[in-house]
Enzyme design. Structure first.
Site, PDB file in Angstrom:
ATOM      1  N   LYS A 143     -20.472 -20.213 -79.631  1.00  8.14           N
ATOM      2  CA  LYS A 143     -21.302 -21.255 -79.004  1.00  8.14           C
ATOM      3  C   LYS A 143     -22.663 -21.286 -79.674  1.00  8.14           C
ATOM      4  O   LYS A 143     -23.380 -20.291 -79.679  1.00  8.14           O
ATOM      5  CB  LYS A 143     -21.431 -20.979 -77.502  1.00  8.14           C
ATOM      6  CG  LYS A 143     -22.269 -22.016 -76.766  1.00  8.14           C
ATOM      7  CD  LYS A 143     -22.088 -21.912 -75.259  1.00  8.14           C
ATOM      8  CE  LYS A 143     -22.973 -22.892 -74.523  1.00  8.14           C
ATOM      9  NZ  LYS A 143     -22.781 -22.845 -73.066  1.00  8.14           N
ATOM     10  N   ASP A 203     -24.723 -24.914 -62.376  1.00 12.46           N
ATOM     11  CA  ASP A 203     -24.032 -26.010 -63.058  1.00 12.46           C
ATOM     12  C   ASP A 203     -22.542 -25.806 -62.840  1.00 12.46           C
ATOM     13  O   ASP A 203     -21.730 -25.905 -63.749  1.00 12.46           O
ATOM     14  CB  ASP A 203     -24.386 -26.006 -64.547  1.00 12.46           C
ATOM     15  CG  ASP A 203     -24.103 -27.346 -65.210  1.00 12.46           C
ATOM     16  OD1 ASP A 203     -23.832 -28.320 -64.476  1.00 12.46           O
ATOM     17  OD2 ASP A 203     -24.145 -27.418 -66.452  1.00 12.46           O
TER      18      ASP A 203
HETATM   19  P1  ADP Z   1     -22.469 -26.702 -72.599  1.00  5.70           P
HETATM   20  O1  ADP Z   1     -23.512 -25.710 -72.218  1.00  5.70           O
HETATM   21  O2  ADP Z   1     -22.905 -27.519 -73.753  1.00  5.70           O
HETATM   22  O3  ADP Z   1     -21.938 -27.469 -71.457  1.00  5.70           O
HETATM   23  P2  ADP Z   1     -20.091 -25.042 -72.427  1.00  5.70           P
HETATM   24  O4  ADP Z   1     -20.295 -23.570 -72.487  1.00  5.70           O
HETATM   25  O5  ADP Z   1     -19.865 -25.625 -71.074  1.00  5.70           O
HETATM   26  O6  ADP Z   1     -21.268 -25.799 -73.173  1.00  5.70           O
HETATM   27  O7  ADP Z   1     -18.882 -25.394 -73.377  1.00  5.70           O
HETATM   28  C1  ADP Z   1     -18.500 -26.742 -73.660  1.00  5.70           C
HETATM   29  C2  ADP Z   1     -16.992 -26.826 -73.781  1.00  5.70           C
HETATM   30  O8  ADP Z   1     -16.528 -25.952 -74.815  1.00  5.70           O
HETATM   31  C3  ADP Z   1     -16.266 -26.371 -72.530  1.00  5.70           C
HETATM   32  O9  ADP Z   1     -16.083 -27.425 -71.623  1.00  5.70           O
HETATM   33  C4  ADP Z   1     -14.949 -25.864 -73.081  1.00  5.70           C
HETATM   34  O10 ADP Z   1     -14.047 -26.928 -73.268  1.00  5.70           O
HETATM   35  C5  ADP Z   1     -15.334 -25.322 -74.435  1.00  5.70           C
HETATM   36  N1  ADP Z   1     -15.555 -23.865 -74.364  1.00  5.70           N
HETATM   37  C6  ADP Z   1     -16.734 -23.237 -74.154  1.00  5.70           C
HETATM   38  N2  ADP Z   1     -16.586 -21.898 -74.154  1.00  5.70           N
HETATM   39  C7  ADP Z   1     -15.283 -21.674 -74.376  1.00  5.70           C
HETATM   40  C8  ADP Z   1     -14.483 -20.490 -74.490  1.00  5.70           C
HETATM   41  N3  ADP Z   1     -15.011 -19.260 -74.391  1.00  5.70           N
HETATM   42  N4  ADP Z   1     -13.158 -20.633 -74.715  1.00  5.70           N
HETATM   43  C9  ADP Z   1     -12.613 -21.865 -74.826  1.00  5.70           C
HETATM   44  N5  ADP Z   1     -13.300 -23.009 -74.740  1.00  5.70           N
HETATM   45  C10 ADP Z   1     -14.619 -22.941 -74.512  1.00  5.70           C
HETATM   46 MG    MG Z   2     -20.889 -26.843 -69.856  1.00  5.55          MG
END
Ligand code: ADP
Ligand code: MG
Length: 474
Positions: free
Chosen positions: A121, A226
């Site tokens: 991320k 959130d």
């Molecule tokens: P943001 O803070 O931008 O909302 P998120 O952490 O919610 O970011 O991640 C955005 C998207 O990425 C999630 O909705 C999911 O689909 C995917 N995602 C994030 N972390 C993971 C993970 N550890 N494994 C699989 N998919 C992930």
């Molecule tokens: Mg998110």
């Protein structure tokens, strides 16, 4: 913004050295003057100016001449610094497809040498609200380093610290693997974002599991803030994983109850709309029969452990001060960041992909960065030491060797694209480089900066040793 990790392979040690110098300069400068970059990077024979051209070409730096002439890192430049550090640490060795794009983050698959796929991320805090951040001068005045770099780094550190602490307390969260700059590596959740799920076998059970997590978080002193169908992942067995933690607050926060209720409401709304679950409309009113309490938990009736996770969080390097900084930002900026005028062109519209569809063959689509690690031992694409330490310490000889042709290369014309883009800047960089080379030939140190630019950073610019120390805390 396209994260083309292939570019990484073509970046030399000097490229990273200059990139790191810009990062250091940004601790005290919104825009870092070329002379300061040159002093921090201290490449021989005007090498810095040549490298700057290359970094501009690859869009790892942005040139800004609005206030005074200088450079700043782009998200891409910052991404590469973090990715390179992680690769050097052996955390992963290849980068795959993008699996998620949030408002303030981009998520990619990465794989290590064993072929284990993880999620990376990259925080983009301030991406959509960079202008808003800039307009909050009153808040920023006392923090010259308060920038999207700082914010994104804080968001990543916070996410990593919370994920780790929550995992240790048995919450269903991804496994926190590592963190550097604005980048968090975690285990890949094998499931779907809950928002994509149209049917459940046991909606009531799933609802109770999810609400149970909200309550248990509060019992541990935390509110997600959130908590919705976008930040909950669910697998085929209807197991739940919670993601996305940078906005979490303590139950002692003055708006804690409002945040808690909002999280609960989100879940209730989603379940009643999507799965037709009906809820006791009076659940949050005065009737305190046990049933409605289960359906809609009340903040006031939860036995909370104030500050319970504080110790664990600071163990990951996330202190109260950092918590305060990021909370201030979240409160000030969020809710007013509705402008779509992006500071940079990097915003990318995209669909979130289904991360559950990963299989072995996907790994073949990964851009391997192995060559980068292999080269590290014996070539001049030598990455900086692992951890947060930087390349400035590296041997001078290497860069000298690389640039021994510098004298005859003043007029060289390898980045014609750049010249098309900004001929004036090109000319200026060439002139600066020429001056630096002449100064080197005359056996004296270049001191153009003393004449042309009054350093605002004070001691920061004087001594790269100081910079080195500061850098370690980034
Ligand atoms: P943001 O803070 O931008 O909302 P998120 O952490 O919610 O970011 O991640 C955005 C998207 O990425 C999630 O909705 C999911 O689909 C995917 N995602 C994030 N972390 C993971 C993970 N550890 N494994 C699989 N998919 C992930
Ligand atoms: Mg998110």
């Amino acid at each position: 913004m396209k994260l083309d990790v292939n570019v990484l392979r073509y970046l030399s040690k000097d490229d990273f050295r200059v990139l790191t110098a810009v990062e250091m300069g940004m601790r005290n400068h919104e825009i870092v003057p070329a002379e300061l970059i040159d002093r921090i990077a201290s490449l021989r024979h005007g090498g810095t100016y040549k490298v700057l051209r290359n970094l501009l070409k690859h869009k790892l730096l942005h040139h800004d001449g609005s206030k005074y002439d200088g450079f700043r890192l782009t998200y891409l430049g910052y991404d590469f610094l973090a990715i390179k550090t992680m690769v050097n640490r052996g955390v992963f060795s290849s980068v795959g497809r993008q699996i998620g794009v949030g408002k303030e983050s981009d998520i990619f698959e990465v794989a290590n040498e064993d072929g284990t796929i993880m999620a990376m991320k990259l925080h983009r805090l301030g991406r959509t609200s960079f202008r808003a951040v800039k307009s909050k001068r009153d808040y920023l005045r006392h923090r010259s380093s308060f920038s999207w770099l700082y914010l994104s780094r804080l968001a990543a550190l916070k996410e990593f610290a919370f994920m780790k602490a929550l995992q240790e307390h048995g919450f269903p969260v991804p496994n926190a693997v590592d963190c550097n700059r604005h980048c968090v590596i975690m285990s890949l959740v094998q499931g779907y974002p809950f928002v994509q799920v149209k049917q459940l076998q046991n909606p009531e059970t799933v609802f109770e599991k999810i609400i149970g997590i909200v309550v248990r978080l509060a019992e541990h002193g935390l509110i997600h803030c959130d908590f919705n169908e976008f930040n909950i992942m669910i697998d085929d067995d209807e197991n739940i994983t919670i993601i996305d933690f940078p906005q979490m607050v303590s139950v002692s926060h003055r708006n804690a109850e409002m945040y808690f209720d909002r999280d609960v409401e989100c879940i209730i709304k989603f379940f009643s709309k999507r799965f037709n679950l009906s809820f006791d409309a009076n659940g949050d009113d005065s009737d305190s029969d046990a049933e409605s309490d289960t359906v809609k938990p009340r903040f006031s009736s939860i036995k909370k452990a104030f500050g319970f996770l504080d110790k664990e969080l600071s163990a990951s390097g996330f202190s109260r001060k950092e918590q305060d900084d990021i909370e201030k930002f979240t409160e000030k900026i969020h809710g007013s960041d509705d402008d779509d005028e992006e500071e940079e062109e990097e915003i990318k519209d995209g669909e979130e992909h289904d991360s559950s569809k990963i299989n072995e063959s996907d790994i073949q689509n990964f851009d391997s960065l192995c060559s980068l690690t292999k080269d590290a031992d014996n070539d001049d694409v030598q990455p900086e030491a692992s951890g947060n330490s930087v390349a400035v310490e590296e041997d001078e000889q290497n860069s000298e060797r690389k640039h021994e042709d510098a004298n005859n290369a003043v007029e060289d014309d390898e980045s014609s694209e750049e010249e098309d883009d900004n001929p004036e800047l090109e000319e200026r960089l060439a002139r600066q480089r020429k001056r630096a080379i002449q100064a080197a030939r005359a056996g004296r140190k270049t001191n153009t900066s003393r004449n042309s630019y009054k350093d605002k950073g004070g001691k920061s610019a004087q001594n790269s040793k100081i910079q080195k120390k500061q850098m370690c805390s980034w």
